[in-house]
Design a protein around this motif. Structure first.
Motif, mmCIF file in Angstrom:
data_model
loop_
_atom_site.group_PDB
_atom_site.id
_atom_site.type_symbol
_atom_site.label_atom_id
_atom_site.label_comp_id
_atom_site.label_asym_id
_atom_site.label_seq_id
_atom_site.Cartn_x
_atom_site.Cartn_y
_atom_site.Cartn_z
ATOM 1 N N GLY A 80 0.792 -1.233 0.000
ATOM 2 C CA GLY A 80 0.000 0.000 0.000
ATOM 3 C C GLY A 80 0.815 1.268 0.000
ATOM 4 N N ALA A 81 2.146 1.155 0.104
ATOM 5 C CA ALA A 81 3.013 2.346 0.057
ATOM 6 C C ALA A 81 3.005 2.934 -1.352
ATOM 7 C CB ALA A 81 4.427 1.986 0.473
ATOM 8 N N LEU A 82 3.316 4.214 -1.444
ATOM 9 C CA LEU A 82 3.399 4.909 -2.729
ATOM 10 C C LEU A 82 4.855 4.959 -3.168
ATOM 11 C CD1 LEU A 82 1.914 6.647 -4.917
ATOM 12 C CD2 LEU A 82 2.509 8.644 -3.506
ATOM 13 N N PRO A 110 5.579 8.666 8.745
ATOM 14 C CA PRO A 110 5.416 9.331 10.046
ATOM 15 C C PRO A 110 5.999 8.476 11.154
ATOM 16 C CG PRO A 110 3.333 9.260 8.826
ATOM 17 C CD PRO A 110 4.288 8.351 8.111
ATOM 18 N N ILE A 111 6.524 9.124 12.184
ATOM 19 C CA ILE A 111 7.198 8.389 13.255
ATOM 20 C C ILE A 111 6.239 7.453 13.989
ATOM 21 C CG2 ILE A 111 6.882 10.149 15.062
ATOM 22 C CD1 ILE A 111 9.829 9.459 15.934
ATOM 23 N N ASN A 112 4.944 7.756 13.986
ATOM 24 C CA ASN A 112 4.012 6.867 14.683
ATOM 25 C C ASN A 112 3.760 5.568 13.918
ATOM 26 O OD1 ASN A 112 2.618 8.383 12.726
ATOM 27 N ND2 ASN A 112 0.659 8.130 13.778
ATOM 28 N N PHE A 113 4.380 5.413 12.733
ATOM 29 C CA PHE A 113 4.359 4.117 12.045
ATOM 30 C C PHE A 113 5.327 3.137 12.725
ATOM 31 C CE2 PHE A 113 2.602 4.924 7.482
ATOM 32 C CZ PHE A 113 1.515 5.594 8.027
ATOM 33 N N ILE A 114 6.197 3.643 13.613
ATOM 34 C CA ILE A 114 7.069 2.802 14.432
ATOM 35 C C ILE A 114 6.334 2.512 15.736
ATOM 36 C CG2 ILE A 114 9.266 2.706 15.696
ATOM 37 C CD1 ILE A 114 9.737 2.589 12.739
ATOM 38 N N ALA A 157 6.815 -0.504 8.756
ATOM 39 C CA ALA A 157 6.372 0.885 8.571
ATOM 40 C C ALA A 157 6.057 1.198 7.109
ATOM 41 C CB ALA A 157 7.436 1.849 9.088
ATOM 42 N N VAL A 158 6.477 0.323 6.196
ATOM 43 C CA VAL A 158 6.240 0.563 4.765
ATOM 44 C C VAL A 158 4.835 0.071 4.426
ATOM 45 C CG1 VAL A 158 7.049 0.144 2.419
ATOM 46 C CG2 VAL A 158 8.699 0.347 4.278
ATOM 47 N N ARG A 159 3.881 0.988 4.584
ATOM 48 C CA ARG A 159 2.474 0.658 4.337
ATOM 49 C C ARG A 159 1.784 1.887 3.743
ATOM 50 N NH1 ARG A 159 2.907 0.696 10.310
ATOM 51 N NH2 ARG A 159 1.480 2.216 11.240
ATOM 52 N N LEU A 183 7.891 5.679 -0.850
ATOM 53 C CA LEU A 183 9.139 5.004 -1.222
ATOM 54 C C LEU A 183 9.747 5.726 -2.409
ATOM 55 C CD1 LEU A 183 8.113 1.238 -1.040
ATOM 56 C CD2 LEU A 183 9.733 2.392 0.468
ATOM 57 N N GLU A 184 11.063 5.930 -2.373
ATOM 58 C CA GLU A 184 11.738 6.645 -3.454
ATOM 59 C C GLU A 184 12.745 5.746 -4.162
ATOM 60 O OE1 GLU A 184 11.496 11.186 -1.630
ATOM 61 O OE2 GLU A 184 13.439 10.169 -1.702
ATOM 62 N N ASN A 185 12.606 5.690 -5.482
ATOM 63 C CA ASN A 185 13.593 5.079 -6.383
ATOM 64 C C ASN A 185 13.791 3.584 -6.188
ATOM 65 O OD1 ASN A 185 14.193 7.647 -7.610
ATOM 66 N ND2 ASN A 185 15.330 8.156 -5.754
ATOM 67 N N VAL A 186 12.757 2.892 -5.697
ATOM 68 C CA VAL A 186 12.832 1.436 -5.559
ATOM 69 C C VAL A 186 12.398 0.769 -6.864
ATOM 70 C CG1 VAL A 186 12.444 1.469 -3.058
ATOM 71 C CG2 VAL A 186 10.471 1.281 -4.603
#
Length: 534
Positions: free
Chosen positions: A43-45, A322-326, A287-289, A294-297
């Motif tokens: 779901g990450a962009l 965002p830090i609250n994803f941790i 956290a990758v949701r 995401l950049e350059n993957v």
């Protein structure tokens, strides 16, 4: 003032649509509609930053005027730009943005309210606005109703400067104007320029005006309420070692330290994700949701699953969230003054101890040195270990002279009776190619022992060249590795290598020597013999 009037006041007269503080879902939707990114399996962009996949330090400028002329550390890091040329370029950028769809995001920097900056960021693309949302502090709905910006960032990646007209080095630029409180970014879509632009601002304002130490570091806090700070250049293990499930994360990259607290500048993380896996870095992986950028993957062929090992575009692939994803992030991102500070270095020469305790003078010296080593294969042309020094572990972002930060660090160490540790996450028993990498489990055990106060109860041995205090025992670590000389087959070869490394430290320090006080100079290693420059 109406929104259109606020834009007009900045010199932007929009002839196309403009979007103000769109929610995450809309920013993602706009990116997909414009075919500027795709959704991944989680779901990450995922977006590409184009020509630039990293910062361009040679194209970063500071306007030289009556405010900055005598306070900025001019030279290789900070390049001067004239007020007149800035004004001309500003007018060209605002005229350019007037003919584009633009995205406006209001954000804040600085978790401690006394030092908080209101920042307005105007970008060309919706995914840049998502980055701003994720990385900075997000004002409440109520705060947004009366929001007035102190600093303005204009980010126009499609605007290409003309060096003859605009007096830039090439078509891309980042220019900071401390008097007008504006950052101009053009010709590059790499979002790190926005992040580090704000960091550079705070690196000037806080030490210069507020007596607050700004730091390029990660920080966490234990259940006992004790704060720990981790400094380290890329590859030293800063992210891995500060990500401790038993401790709450204050922040992973940028912090301030005033008379009472360590506080995060940001509201998110910009994590490297090359070789990312659930096993190695579960917190970042999870956290990758949806909402993460995401950049350059790149993806596994025929799928929407990210291949984090693929460095086809760059090794500098990034995840902004965002830090609250941790899960264990502290809210608000503030802790007390640190009890322990760790300087992490990956010493590929096998000279520095796995852990050692520093005096205040040594702490200031090693802080201003910011040492690590690149190993063979990390960059083209590197066939043997090479020393790398980056003042205060963040030289590219220091607008003031490094001794200013070092002296402020020394003052705070004395006021708070902080333990400072130098931790070598690199080699033991010889240099890279001969010795072995120090086990991560040993490094973790040493850090835990320091945090738990167990290293306060042991005896120490002084390193003959660097003068560092090495513990003679540490729970969970074989005692023979604590003194690096013991791990070398040829002790004489160790001494020679240690002296060569010390000579490189001293050579690097020459540029700061005339500005450094006696206590900083006292932290330098002692070279016993005259050596050729290594």
């Amino acid at each position: 003032m109406k929104k259109i009037e606020q834009l007009n006041a900045l010199g932007i007269n929009p002839r196309k649509e403009y979007f103000w503080n769109l929610p995450v879902s809309k920013l993602v939707e706009h990116t997909l509609q414009r075919k500027q990114g795709v959704l991944t399996s989680t779901g990450a962009l995922a977006c590409d930053t184009g020509e630039f996949t990293g910062r361009s330090p040679k194209d970063k400028y500071i306007v030289k005027d009556s405010v900055t002329e005598d306070s900025i550390w001019w030279g290789n890091v900070n390049h001067p730009f004239s007020t007149e040329d800035f004004d001309n370029l500003y007018n060209r950028v605002t005229a350019f943005l007037s003919d584009r769809e633009i995205y406006i995001k209001d954000a804040q920097a600085g978790s401690k309210k006394e030092y908080q900056l209101n920042v307005r960021v105007i970008t060309e693309t919706p995914w840049q606005s998502l980055f701003v949302n994720n990385l900075f502090l997000r004002p409440s709905k109520k705060e947004l109703e009366t929001f007035e910006h102190e600093w303005l960032i204009l980010a126009a990646p499609e605007f290409k400067a003309d060096p003859e007209i605009d007096k830039t080095r090439q078509h891309n630029f980042t220019i900071i104007n401390f008097t007008k409180k504006v950052i101009l970014i053009g010709g590059s879509a790499y979002t790190g320029e926005i992040k580090k632009g704000i960091f550079t601002i705070l690196n000037y304002i806080l030490p210069h005006d507020k007596n607050v130490l700004s730091m390029h570091c990660s920080a966490n806090i234990g259940k006992d309420g004790k704060t720990a700070v981790f400094f380290g250049l890329s590859g030293t293990g800063k992210t891995t070692l500060s990500a401790d499930p038993s401790r709450a994360l204050i922040g992973d990259d940028e912090h301030g330290w005033d008379s009472e607290n360590v506080f995060n500048f940001e509201g998110g993380c910009y994590a490297k994700c090359v070789n990312l896996s659930e096993e190695k870095e579960p917190q970042i992986f999870s956290a990758v949701r949806f909402g993460t950028l995401l950049e350059n993957v790149r993806f596994y062929e025929g799928s929407d699953i990210v291949d984090y090992d693929n460095i086809q575009v760059t090794e500098n692939t990034r995840a902004a969230y965002p830090i609250n994803f941790i899960d264990n992030a502290k809210n608000p991102s503030i802790g007390g003054a640190p009890t322990n500070i760790f300087f992490l270095t990956c010493d590929a020469f096998g000279v520095l101890p796995p852990i050692s305790k520093l005096t205040v003078g040594q702490a200031m010296y090693h802080f201003i040195s910011g040492y690590t080593a690149k190993v063979a294969g990390t960059e083209a042309g590197i066939t043997e270990p090479q020393t790398t020094f980056s003042a205060c572990f963040g030289e590219p972002f220091l607008p003031l002279h490094p001794t200013k930060y070092a002296e402020l660090l020394g003052k705070k160490l004395k006021e708070n009776n902080v333990n400072v540790w130098l931790v070598n996450t690199g080699w033991s028993g010889g240099a890279y190619g001969i010795g072995e990498r120090i086990k991560l489990s040993y490094t973790r055990a040493m850090i835990i022992a320091a945090l738990d106060g167990k290293l306060d109860q042991v005896d120490y041995l002084k390193h003959t060249v660097f003068g560092l205090q090495m513990p003679i025992e540490c729970e969970g670590v074989p005692s023979n590795i604590l003194n690096p000389k013991n791990t070398w087959e040829n002790p004489q070869k160790y001494d020679e290598t240690a002296e060569k490394l010390a000579a490189q430290f001293n050579e690097n320090f020459k540029m700061y020597q005339s500005f450094a006080n006696g206590e900083i100079r006292s932290g330098a290693p002692k070279v016993a013999v005259n050596l050729e420059k290594a």
